[in-house]
Design an enzyme around this catalytic site. Structure first.
Site, PDB file in Angstrom:
ATOM      1  N   LYS A 109       0.828  -1.213   0.000  1.00 29.60           N
ATOM      2  CA  LYS A 109       0.000   0.000   0.000  1.00 29.60           C
ATOM      3  C   LYS A 109       0.866   1.269   0.000  1.00 29.60           C
ATOM      4  CE  LYS A 109      -2.329   1.464   3.771  1.00 29.60           C
ATOM      5  NZ  LYS A 109      -1.740   2.793   4.024  1.00 29.60           N
ATOM      6  N   GLU A 111       0.773   5.454  -0.331  1.00 28.68           N
ATOM      7  CA  GLU A 111      -0.249   6.431   0.082  1.00 28.68           C
ATOM      8  C   GLU A 111      -0.419   7.516  -0.977  1.00 28.68           C
ATOM      9  OE1 GLU A 111       0.327   8.187   3.942  1.00 28.68           O
ATOM     10  OE2 GLU A 111       0.045   6.268   4.955  1.00 28.68           O
ATOM     11  N   GLU A 173      -9.458   7.577   4.228  1.00 31.31           N
ATOM     12  CA  GLU A 173      -9.184   8.033   5.600  1.00 31.31           C
ATOM     13  C   GLU A 173      -9.655   9.470   5.789  1.00 31.31           C
ATOM     14  OE1 GLU A 173      -5.251   7.178   7.017  1.00 31.31           O
ATOM     15  OE2 GLU A 173      -5.608   8.192   8.930  1.00 31.31           O
TER      16      GLU A 173
END
Ligand code: KIV
Length: 255
Positions: A109, A111, A173
């Site tokens: 992952k 970002e 998020e």
């Protein structure tokens, strides 16, 4: 979920549950509690190293913690974070993703909106999780995104673009709930929210946050399911008191 399972297959099914883990025991607990997948997050900078943010986490550290997690959850699907500055170029992204996969991760992952890097990773056979909204590698302080039209539309465009590359999961998020709801309907990747409301395909929280390791940490999105800070301090205090007053070790603990 097993290592080999493609997370996209879970779209439109029951809600998916994820938690971070950083070591053998936290992974074992996550596996026994039957969460769907584990993320070895670069949040380890804060909850393991005690730093104020994730910006000093290295690839070696994430690889080390991924190896520990893999031992605790040998058959589970595990994702690992590519820390800051480890995917600035496609070559870096490929080299560092390989390190995480060799350490035991199934997916990696990066970002933020890094279209070319994610495209290159997927073309080279890596399985990728996207992460949009508030991303600690790129912001200095927590904030909620998607509040105005510009930010809302930008996140939609970035999400659709990463989705078209074939990411399996999109972590959202700290974005407004209506944006997460819209995105969840419009992308094929599973949307996994943290501070993004209930409409996402699933949720993720940090291990230490869920269990209340730090009573003082209280972001609005966090529900603490236990108060481990108190539990652990009380336990250590009891041990300390019993040693000092001679109660421990009694005969039963002695050879
Ligand atoms: O590092 C981390 O723990 C994360 C989650 C907050 C999604 O990226």
């Amino acid at each position: 979920m097993k290592s080999s399972e493609n997370l996209r297959a879970y779209k439109n099914g029951r809600k998916i549950v994820s938690i971070t883990a950083y070591d053998y025991f936290s992974a074992r607990y996550a596996a026994q509690a039957e969460v769907d997948f584990i993320l070895v997050g670069d949040s380890l900078g804060c909850v393991i190293k005690g730093e104020k943010d994730t910006k000093n986490v290295t690839i070696e550290e994430v690889a080390y913690h991924t190896r520990c997690v893999r031992k605790g959850a040998p058959h589970m699907l595990i994702a690992a974070d590519l820390p800051i500055n480890t995917y600035r170029t496609k070559d870096d992204a490929l080299k560092n993703s390989k390190i995480l996969i060799q350490a035991g991760a199934d997916l990696v992952k990066p970002e933020g909106y890094c279209h070319e890097v994610i495209e290159c990773l997927i073309q080279n056979g890596f399985r990728v999780i996207g992460h949009l909204g508030f991303t600690a590698q790129h912001f200095d302080s927590p904030r909620v995104l998607g509040k105005n039209n510009e930010s809302y539309n930008e996140i939609i465009a970035h999400a659709k673009s990463l989705d078209s590359l074939g990411i399996e999961v999109l972590i959202l998020e700290c974005i407004v709930e209506s944006l997460a709801a819209t995105l969840t309907k419009q992308v094929g990747a599973l949307t996994i929210g943290i501070g993004a409301g209930a409409a996402c395909d699933g949720q993720i929280l940090v291990f230490h946050d869920v269990l209340g390791f730090d009573v003082g940490f209280k972001p609005r999105f966090l529900k603490k399911y236990r108060n481990m800070e108190k539990e652990m301090i009380d336990g250590i205090k009891e041990y300390r008191d019993e040693v000092i007053n001679g109660e421990f070790p009694k005969k039963e603990y002695t050879y």
